[in-house]
Motif scaffolding. Structure first.
Motif, PDB file in Angstrom:
ATOM      1  N   GLY A  27       0.789  -1.279   0.033  1.00  0.00           N
ATOM      2  CA  GLY A  27      -0.201  -0.147  -0.065  1.00  0.00           C
ATOM      3  C   GLY A  27       0.722   1.116   0.099  1.00  0.00           C
ATOM      4  O   GLY A  27       0.278   2.208   0.389  1.00  0.00           O
ATOM      5  N   ARG A  28       1.940   1.111  -0.323  1.00  0.00           N
ATOM      6  CA  ARG A  28       3.108   2.410   0.041  1.00  0.00           C
ATOM      7  C   ARG A  28       3.741   2.511  -1.479  1.00  0.00           C
ATOM      8  O   ARG A  28       4.335   1.451  -2.298  1.00  0.00           O
ATOM      9  N   LYS A  29       3.785   3.996  -1.971  1.00  0.00           N
ATOM     10  CA  LYS A  29       4.341   3.880  -3.291  1.00  0.00           C
ATOM     11  C   LYS A  29       5.580   4.650  -3.152  1.00  0.00           C
ATOM     12  O   LYS A  29       6.537   4.575  -4.058  1.00  0.00           O
ATOM     13  N   SER A  30       5.710   5.449  -2.035  1.00  0.00           N
ATOM     14  CA  SER A  30       7.067   6.257  -1.701  1.00  0.00           C
ATOM     15  C   SER A  30       7.124   6.768  -0.379  1.00  0.00           C
ATOM     16  O   SER A  30       6.213   6.854   0.398  1.00  0.00           O
ATOM     17  N   TRP A  31       8.239   7.246   0.050  1.00  0.00           N
ATOM     18  CA  TRP A  31       8.586   7.827   1.260  1.00  0.00           C
ATOM     19  C   TRP A  31       9.053   9.131   1.146  1.00  0.00           C
ATOM     20  O   TRP A  31       9.325   9.651   0.087  1.00  0.00           O
ATOM     21  N   SER A  32       8.669  10.008   1.937  1.00  0.00           N
ATOM     22  CA  SER A  32       8.981  11.530   1.843  1.00  0.00           C
ATOM     23  C   SER A  32      10.788  11.652   1.988  1.00  0.00           C
ATOM     24  O   SER A  32      11.013  12.752   1.414  1.00  0.00           O
ATOM     25  N   SER A  33      11.308  10.756   2.472  1.00  0.00           N
ATOM     26  CA  SER A  33      12.781  10.838   2.564  1.00  0.00           C
ATOM     27  C   SER A  33      13.527   9.537   2.830  1.00  0.00           C
ATOM     28  O   SER A  33      12.723   8.590   3.133  1.00  0.00           O
ATOM     29  N   GLU A  34      14.815   9.641   2.601  1.00  0.00           N
ATOM     30  CA  GLU A  34      15.480   8.417   2.667  1.00  0.00           C
ATOM     31  C   GLU A  34      15.533   7.952   4.427  1.00  0.00           C
ATOM     32  O   GLU A  34      15.458   6.938   4.643  1.00  0.00           O
ATOM     33  N   ARG A  35      15.478   8.998   5.145  1.00  0.00           N
ATOM     34  CA  ARG A  35      15.470   8.883   6.510  1.00  0.00           C
ATOM     35  C   ARG A  35      14.147   7.804   6.942  1.00  0.00           C
ATOM     36  O   ARG A  35      14.347   7.149   7.697  1.00  0.00           O
ATOM     37  N   LEU A  39      13.992   4.095   8.622  1.00  0.00           N
ATOM     38  CA  LEU A  39      13.154   4.057   9.684  1.00  0.00           C
ATOM     39  C   LEU A  39      12.064   3.030   9.613  1.00  0.00           C
ATOM     40  O   LEU A  39      11.836   2.103  10.644  1.00  0.00           O
ATOM     41  N   ASP A  40      11.514   2.838   8.425  1.00  0.00           N
ATOM     42  CA  ASP A  40      10.325   1.902   8.255  1.00  0.00           C
ATOM     43  C   ASP A  40      10.882   0.428   8.363  1.00  0.00           C
ATOM     44  O   ASP A  40      10.454  -0.435   8.647  1.00  0.00           O
ATOM     45  N   ALA A  41      12.073   0.420   7.541  1.00  0.00           N
ATOM     46  CA  ALA A  41      12.939  -0.839   7.329  1.00  0.00           C
ATOM     47  C   ALA A  41      13.242  -1.338   8.825  1.00  0.00           C
ATOM     48  O   ALA A  41      13.268  -2.691   9.149  1.00  0.00           O
TER      49      ALA A  41
END
Length: 80
Positions: A27-35, A39-41
């Motif tokens: 359900g995720r297409k992208s993150w707002s930042s590498e950080r 953090l999700d990983a």
């Protein structure tokens, strides 16, 4: 572990990677930042290693399994 070039050669790593991708990217297409992606990983890895139930451990989390193992070992040592 299988022989080099066999289908079982990387089965464990492939299963882990597939689970990581399925549960992290769902359900995720992208993150707002590498950080945020890192953090999700990290959150997923922490949950996978401490809280997620594993069929090999009798459908218990690693923490619950280790706690039960320590309790069982202590009890057996005292009984002897």
């Amino acid at each position: 572990m299988g022989a080099i070039g066999s289908s079982a050669d990387n089965a464990l790593a492939e299963t882990f990677n597939a689970t990581f991708k399925r549960e992290t990217f769902q359900g995720r297409k992208s993150w707002s930042s590498e950080r945020e992606a890192r953090l999700d990983a990290f959150r997923w890895l922490h949950r996978y290693n401490t809280q997620r139930r594993h069929s090999h451990l009798g459908h218990r989390s690693p923490l619950a399994y280790e706690t039960a193992l320590r309790t069982t070992s202590t009890t057996l040592a005292q009984a002897v």
